[in-house]
Design a protein around this motif. Structure first.
Motif, mmCIF file in Angstrom:
data_model
loop_
_atom_site.group_PDB
_atom_site.id
_atom_site.type_symbol
_atom_site.label_atom_id
_atom_site.label_comp_id
_atom_site.label_asym_id
_atom_site.label_seq_id
_atom_site.Cartn_x
_atom_site.Cartn_y
_atom_site.Cartn_z
ATOM 1 N N SER B 73 0.729 -1.158 -0.081
ATOM 2 C CA SER B 73 0.033 0.055 0.104
ATOM 3 C C SER B 73 0.831 1.362 -0.003
ATOM 4 C CB SER B 73 -0.759 0.094 1.295
ATOM 5 O OG SER B 73 -0.297 0.059 2.329
ATOM 6 N N PHE B 74 0.232 2.408 -0.382
ATOM 7 C CA PHE B 74 0.938 3.669 -0.353
ATOM 8 C C PHE B 74 -0.236 4.743 -0.406
ATOM 9 C CE2 PHE B 74 4.291 6.280 -0.966
ATOM 10 C CZ PHE B 74 4.119 7.155 -2.147
ATOM 11 N N HIS B 75 -0.497 4.690 0.963
ATOM 12 C CA HIS B 75 -1.894 5.556 1.319
ATOM 13 C C HIS B 75 -1.342 7.161 1.252
ATOM 14 C CE1 HIS B 75 -4.047 2.154 1.500
ATOM 15 N NE2 HIS B 75 -3.862 1.871 2.982
ATOM 16 N N LEU B 76 -2.236 7.909 0.921
ATOM 17 C CA LEU B 76 -1.878 9.553 0.975
ATOM 18 C C LEU B 76 -2.455 9.838 2.160
ATOM 19 C CD1 LEU B 76 -0.750 12.125 -0.543
ATOM 20 C CD2 LEU B 76 -3.179 12.182 -1.589
ATOM 21 N N LYS B 77 -1.889 10.967 2.956
ATOM 22 C CA LYS B 77 -2.326 11.532 4.311
ATOM 23 C C LYS B 77 -1.982 12.806 4.289
ATOM 24 C CE LYS B 77 -1.666 7.046 6.472
ATOM 25 N NZ LYS B 77 -1.178 6.258 7.851
ATOM 26 N N LYS B 78 -2.903 13.540 5.063
ATOM 27 C CA LYS B 78 -2.610 14.967 5.547
ATOM 28 C C LYS B 78 -3.277 15.270 6.918
ATOM 29 C CE LYS B 78 -2.983 19.752 3.707
ATOM 30 N NZ LYS B 78 -3.277 20.570 2.790
ATOM 31 N N PRO B 79 -2.577 15.775 7.761
ATOM 32 C CA PRO B 79 -3.157 15.927 9.140
ATOM 33 C C PRO B 79 -4.290 16.689 9.220
ATOM 34 C CG PRO B 79 -0.677 15.949 9.082
ATOM 35 C CD PRO B 79 -1.107 16.248 7.562
ATOM 36 N N SER B 80 -4.200 17.775 8.494
ATOM 37 C CA SER B 80 -5.389 18.607 8.775
ATOM 38 C C SER B 80 -5.883 19.172 7.121
ATOM 39 C CB SER B 80 -5.099 20.145 9.403
ATOM 40 O OG SER B 80 -6.123 20.709 9.611
ATOM 41 N N ALA B 81 -7.202 18.617 6.792
ATOM 42 C CA ALA B 81 -7.731 19.022 5.498
ATOM 43 C C ALA B 81 -8.062 20.325 5.135
ATOM 44 C CB ALA B 81 -8.693 17.880 4.998
ATOM 45 N N LEU B 82 -7.852 20.922 4.226
ATOM 46 C CA LEU B 82 -8.439 22.211 3.632
ATOM 47 C C LEU B 82 -9.488 22.268 2.582
ATOM 48 C CD1 LEU B 82 -5.074 24.037 3.082
ATOM 49 C CD2 LEU B 82 -6.457 24.355 5.305
ATOM 50 N N VAL B 83 -10.380 22.969 2.707
ATOM 51 C CA VAL B 83 -11.395 23.003 1.576
ATOM 52 C C VAL B 83 -10.797 22.994 0.189
ATOM 53 C CG1 VAL B 83 -13.051 24.228 0.622
ATOM 54 C CG2 VAL B 83 -13.228 24.157 2.989
#
Lengths: 114, 114
Positions: B73-83
């Motif tokens: 797997s190679f999941h994309l992540k971001k701690p805090s999403a923006l609109v």
């Protein structure tokens, strides 16, 4: 130029007409790729050049599709006798030599066959 | 067959919450993995890549991805999403075939609500 440049951005063709799509890669990029992207789908590989050599054309959907890069820089994707199923965005991308290098995409040429 | 899968057509997340966009792959040999983002009527923009080294890769706009060999797997992540993160995200794998080409997943549409 700074990025991959494609022209025309938008093309409407009558069924049966021939079209030519141009790609000007990033300066110094020896590898050039063409992709076809249907609406809402991922890009599908069409063909790949290293300099002027077309190393892989396994993704070209039919013999109506032809790509060339005669001087190892600008490339042209030609579609003969266009059909409605050819309607898609055609994306060009380029990179430096080497399998680990990032490929950078142009804005695409939107082809609509009516 | 060498391929990449994005199991979710769409991901919804509230602004400020963490986000994850999933990707799994199937390749022979060591994988070269990429994430791209596409905004409406635009080409694909490179976010990040994994070639070798640390399993956690950091990229543009605060995104990161975690390479997991055992789970392919190679999941994309971001701690805090923006609109403004709302867009279409594509996972891709580099396939070495004499030259090389990049195979893309079908894409995941991310909606971030204010």
């Amino acid at each position: 130029g700074a990025g991959v440049s494609q022209s025309p951005r938008y093309k409407v063709a009558k069924r049966g007409q021939d079209v030519a799509l141009r790609c000007d890669p990033i300066s110094g990029h020896v590898s050039l790729f063409w992709y076809q992207q249907a609406l809402g789908q991922g890009p599908e590989f069409l063909t790949y050049f290293q300099n002027e050599a077309q190393l892989d054309k396994s993704g070209l959907p039919s013999d109506r599709f032809f790509a060339e890069r005669p001087e190892g820089s600008v490339s042209t994707l030609k579609i003969q006798r266009t059909q409605q199923e050819d309607s898609a965005v055609y994306l060009c991308a380029s990179s430096y030599r080497g399998s680990g290098n990032t490929i950078y995409f142009g804005e695409g040429s939107w082809l609509t066959v009516v | 067959a060498q391929s990449v899968a994005q199991p979710e057509d769409q991901v919804n997340v509230a602004e400020g919450n963490p986000l994850t966009v999933k990707c799994t792959y199937s390749v022979s040999g060591n994988p070269y993995l990429f994430w791209y983002v596409q905004y409406p009527n635009r080409g694909l923009q490179f976010l990040l890549k994994y070639i070798t080294g640390d399993n956690l890769v950091k990229g543009s706009y605060g995104f990161e991805a975690e390479f997991n060999k055992s789970q392919t797997s190679f999941h994309l992540k971001k701690p805090s999403a923006l609109v403004s993160d709302s867009a279409l995200y594509f996972c891709a794998v580099r396939v070495l075939t004499g030259g090389f080409k990049t195979i893309f997943g079908a894409g995941t549409r991310l909606f971030v609500k204010a």
